[in-house]
Scaffold this motif. Sequence first.
Motif, PDB file in Angstrom:
ATOM      1  N   ALA A 125      -9.608   2.844   9.973  1.00  0.00           N
ATOM      2  CA  ALA A 125      -8.752   3.816  10.646  1.00  0.00           C
ATOM      3  C   ALA A 125      -7.424   3.185  11.056  1.00  0.00           C
ATOM      4  N   ARG A 126      -7.468   1.982  11.602  1.00  0.00           N
ATOM      5  CA  ARG A 126      -6.231   1.325  12.035  1.00  0.00           C
ATOM      6  C   ARG A 126      -5.314   1.056  10.846  1.00  0.00           C
ATOM      7  N   PHE A 127      -5.877   0.571   9.749  1.00  0.00           N
ATOM      8  CA  PHE A 127      -5.060   0.307   8.565  1.00  0.00           C
ATOM      9  C   PHE A 127      -4.465   1.613   8.042  1.00  0.00           C
ATOM     10  N   SER A 128      -5.257   2.666   8.025  1.00  0.00           N
ATOM     11  CA  SER A 128      -4.786   3.970   7.580  1.00  0.00           C
ATOM     12  C   SER A 128      -3.650   4.476   8.472  1.00  0.00           C
ATOM     13  N   PHE A 129      -3.807   4.325   9.792  1.00  0.00           N
ATOM     14  CA  PHE A 129      -2.786   4.812  10.719  1.00  0.00           C
ATOM     15  C   PHE A 129      -1.496   4.006  10.582  1.00  0.00           C
ATOM     16  N   LEU A 130      -1.606   2.679  10.448  1.00  0.00           N
ATOM     17  CA  LEU A 130      -0.409   1.858  10.275  1.00  0.00           C
ATOM     18  C   LEU A 130       0.277   2.173   8.950  1.00  0.00           C
ATOM     19  N   MET A 131      -0.528   2.435   7.907  1.00  0.00           N
ATOM     20  CA  MET A 131       0.031   2.842   6.615  1.00  0.00           C
ATOM     21  C   MET A 131       0.781   4.166   6.712  1.00  0.00           C
ATOM     22  N   SER A 132       0.385   5.008   7.650  1.00  0.00           N
ATOM     23  CA  SER A 132       0.999   6.330   7.756  1.00  0.00           C
ATOM     24  C   SER A 132       2.451   6.251   8.214  1.00  0.00           C
ATOM     25  N   ILE A 133       2.821   5.173   8.918  1.00  0.00           N
ATOM     26  CA  ILE A 133       4.167   5.098   9.489  1.00  0.00           C
ATOM     27  C   ILE A 133       5.238   5.130   8.399  1.00  0.00           C
ATOM     28  N   PRO A 134       5.203   4.222   7.419  1.00  0.00           N
ATOM     29  CA  PRO A 134       6.255   4.309   6.380  1.00  0.00           C
ATOM     30  C   PRO A 134       6.166   5.565   5.537  1.00  0.00           C
ATOM     31  N   ILE A 135       4.955   6.073   5.276  1.00  0.00           N
ATOM     32  CA  ILE A 135       4.845   7.238   4.400  1.00  0.00           C
ATOM     33  C   ILE A 135       5.314   8.507   5.117  1.00  0.00           C
ATOM     34  N   ILE A 136       5.022   8.633   6.422  1.00  0.00           N
ATOM     35  CA  ILE A 136       5.533   9.784   7.179  1.00  0.00           C
ATOM     36  C   ILE A 136       7.049   9.677   7.312  1.00  0.00           C
ATOM     37  N   LEU A 137       7.548   8.457   7.496  1.00  0.00           N
ATOM     38  CA  LEU A 137       8.996   8.242   7.592  1.00  0.00           C
ATOM     39  C   LEU A 137       9.691   8.648   6.293  1.00  0.00           C
ATOM     40  N   LEU A 138       9.104   8.276   5.162  1.00  0.00           N
ATOM     41  CA  LEU A 138       9.678   8.643   3.866  1.00  0.00           C
ATOM     42  C   LEU A 138       9.628  10.161   3.649  1.00  0.00           C
ATOM     43  N   ALA A 139       8.461  10.755   3.958  1.00  0.00           N
ATOM     44  CA  ALA A 139       8.312  12.202   3.778  1.00  0.00           C
ATOM     45  C   ALA A 139       9.248  12.967   4.692  1.00  0.00           C
TER      46      ALA A 139
ATOM     47  N   ALA B  57       0.813  -1.213   0.000  1.00  0.00           N
ATOM     48  CA  ALA B  57       0.000   0.000   0.000  1.00  0.00           C
ATOM     49  C   ALA B  57       0.847   1.265   0.000  1.00  0.00           C
ATOM     50  N   THR B  58       2.104   1.159   0.401  1.00  0.00           N
ATOM     51  CA  THR B  58       2.982   2.325   0.469  1.00  0.00           C
ATOM     52  C   THR B  58       3.612   2.651  -0.880  1.00  0.00           C
ATOM     53  N   ILE B  59       3.792   1.648  -1.722  1.00  0.00           N
ATOM     54  CA  ILE B  59       4.524   1.824  -2.984  1.00  0.00           C
ATOM     55  C   ILE B  59       3.912   2.894  -3.896  1.00  0.00           C
ATOM     56  N   PRO B  60       2.585   2.877  -4.159  1.00  0.00           N
ATOM     57  CA  PRO B  60       2.042   3.889  -5.080  1.00  0.00           C
ATOM     58  C   PRO B  60       2.293   5.320  -4.628  1.00  0.00           C
ATOM     59  N   ALA B  61       2.097   5.596  -3.331  1.00  0.00           N
ATOM     60  CA  ALA B  61       2.297   6.963  -2.837  1.00  0.00           C
ATOM     61  C   ALA B  61       3.760   7.372  -2.926  1.00  0.00           C
ATOM     62  N   ALA B  62       4.671   6.441  -2.653  1.00  0.00           N
ATOM     63  CA  ALA B  62       6.096   6.751  -2.739  1.00  0.00           C
ATOM     64  C   ALA B  62       6.485   7.090  -4.178  1.00  0.00           C
ATOM     65  N   LEU B  63       6.015   6.298  -5.128  1.00  0.00           N
ATOM     66  CA  LEU B  63       6.316   6.551  -6.533  1.00  0.00           C
ATOM     67  C   LEU B  63       5.677   7.854  -7.017  1.00  0.00           C
ATOM     68  N   PHE B  64       4.409   8.057  -6.663  1.00  0.00           N
ATOM     69  CA  PHE B  64       3.699   9.259  -7.072  1.00  0.00           C
ATOM     70  C   PHE B  64       4.366  10.494  -6.489  1.00  0.00           C
ATOM     71  N   GLY B  65       4.817  10.384  -5.235  1.00  0.00           N
ATOM     72  CA  GLY B  65       5.485  11.512  -4.603  1.00  0.00           C
ATOM     73  C   GLY B  65       6.769  11.888  -5.318  1.00  0.00           C
ATOM     74  N   LEU B  66       7.550  10.888  -5.722  1.00  0.00           N
ATOM     75  CA  LEU B  66       8.801  11.159  -6.428  1.00  0.00           C
ATOM     76  C   LEU B  66       8.555  11.789  -7.790  1.00  0.00           C
ATOM     77  N   LEU B  67       7.530  11.309  -8.488  1.00  0.00           N
ATOM     78  CA  LEU B  67       7.294  11.744  -9.858  1.00  0.00           C
ATOM     79  C   LEU B  67       6.529  13.059  -9.963  1.00  0.00           C
ATOM     80  N   MET B  68       5.626  13.296  -8.997  1.00  0.00           N
ATOM     81  CA  MET B  68       4.684  14.411  -9.151  1.00  0.00           C
ATOM     82  C   MET B  68       4.836  15.528  -8.129  1.00  0.00           C
ATOM     83  N   LYS B  69       5.763  15.384  -7.187  1.00  0.00           N
ATOM     84  CA  LYS B  69       5.842  16.364  -6.098  1.00  0.00           C
ATOM     85  C   LYS B  69       6.076  17.781  -6.608  1.00  0.00           C
TER      86      LYS B  69
END
Length: 267
Positions: free
Chosen positions: A185-199, A92-104
């Motif tokens: 909510a729990r899945f969303s919050f757990l997903m936030s950990i790698p994406i906040i770490l990357l950001a 679930a983290t991969i799309p946001a990481a790729l989109f962030g790199l390409l479109m930021k």
Amino acid sequence: MSYMESFLLALIQGLTEFLPISSSAHLILPSAILGWEDQGLAFDVAVHVGTLAAVVIYFRQEVIDLLSAFFASIFKGDRSKEAKLAWMIIIATIPAALFGLLMKDFIELYLRSAWVIATTTIVFGLLLWWADKRSSLTDDEYTADWKKSLFIGVSQALAMIPGTSRSGITMTAALHLGFTREAAARFSFLMSIPIILLAGGYLGLKLVTSGEPVHVGFLLTGIATSFVSAYVCIHYFLALINRIGMLPFVIYRLTLGVVLFGFLLLS
């Protein structure tokens, strides 16, 4: 920036990072409406550290279990539900990481405006209401397979657009797939950990290479305030969401969007 501004901005970040109302929108608006100066890279890193610490500490047992199961799945062939969930969070983290790199850069240049925020606040608020009303509310986060995780991950990538809300769009996607409100909510919050770490890591690298001066007092204020407010927010959101549903947040988003449009049309 004053201490009052750093406190209020960190409070906004902590309270809105995990609510489905868009933290980016609320952090952009003070500068757009009140004329506050941009908080700068150092402060952005500070509030990311605070919110990351809050979600990791709140879910510390889950984080330990997921990490242990993840490594056990690699080295011991573990097939537990925790191992599966850990892999689903990665997917679930991969799309946001790729989109962030390409479109930021494109998003920073063209989409960080109050007009965009007003529009996305309303549109994605209505989408959250629709998903909440139609959801079967039957599944927990451990039922996520790679297709569901990828769908939620793609929705998370859309949160790069200001006003969308990372937690809001991922909960919307999870509800659409039949998750219970708490599981979404729990899945969303757990997903936030790698994406906040990357950001946070990306912003930290930019800060180091930029040579921007650092005000330690403002940074400590940002970390402490965002940590406490985010932790409290996570606790009460999970405690109340099954009882109150998403409607209060939908109403808030619609009201905010209408007020923003009114302000923009009159200014």
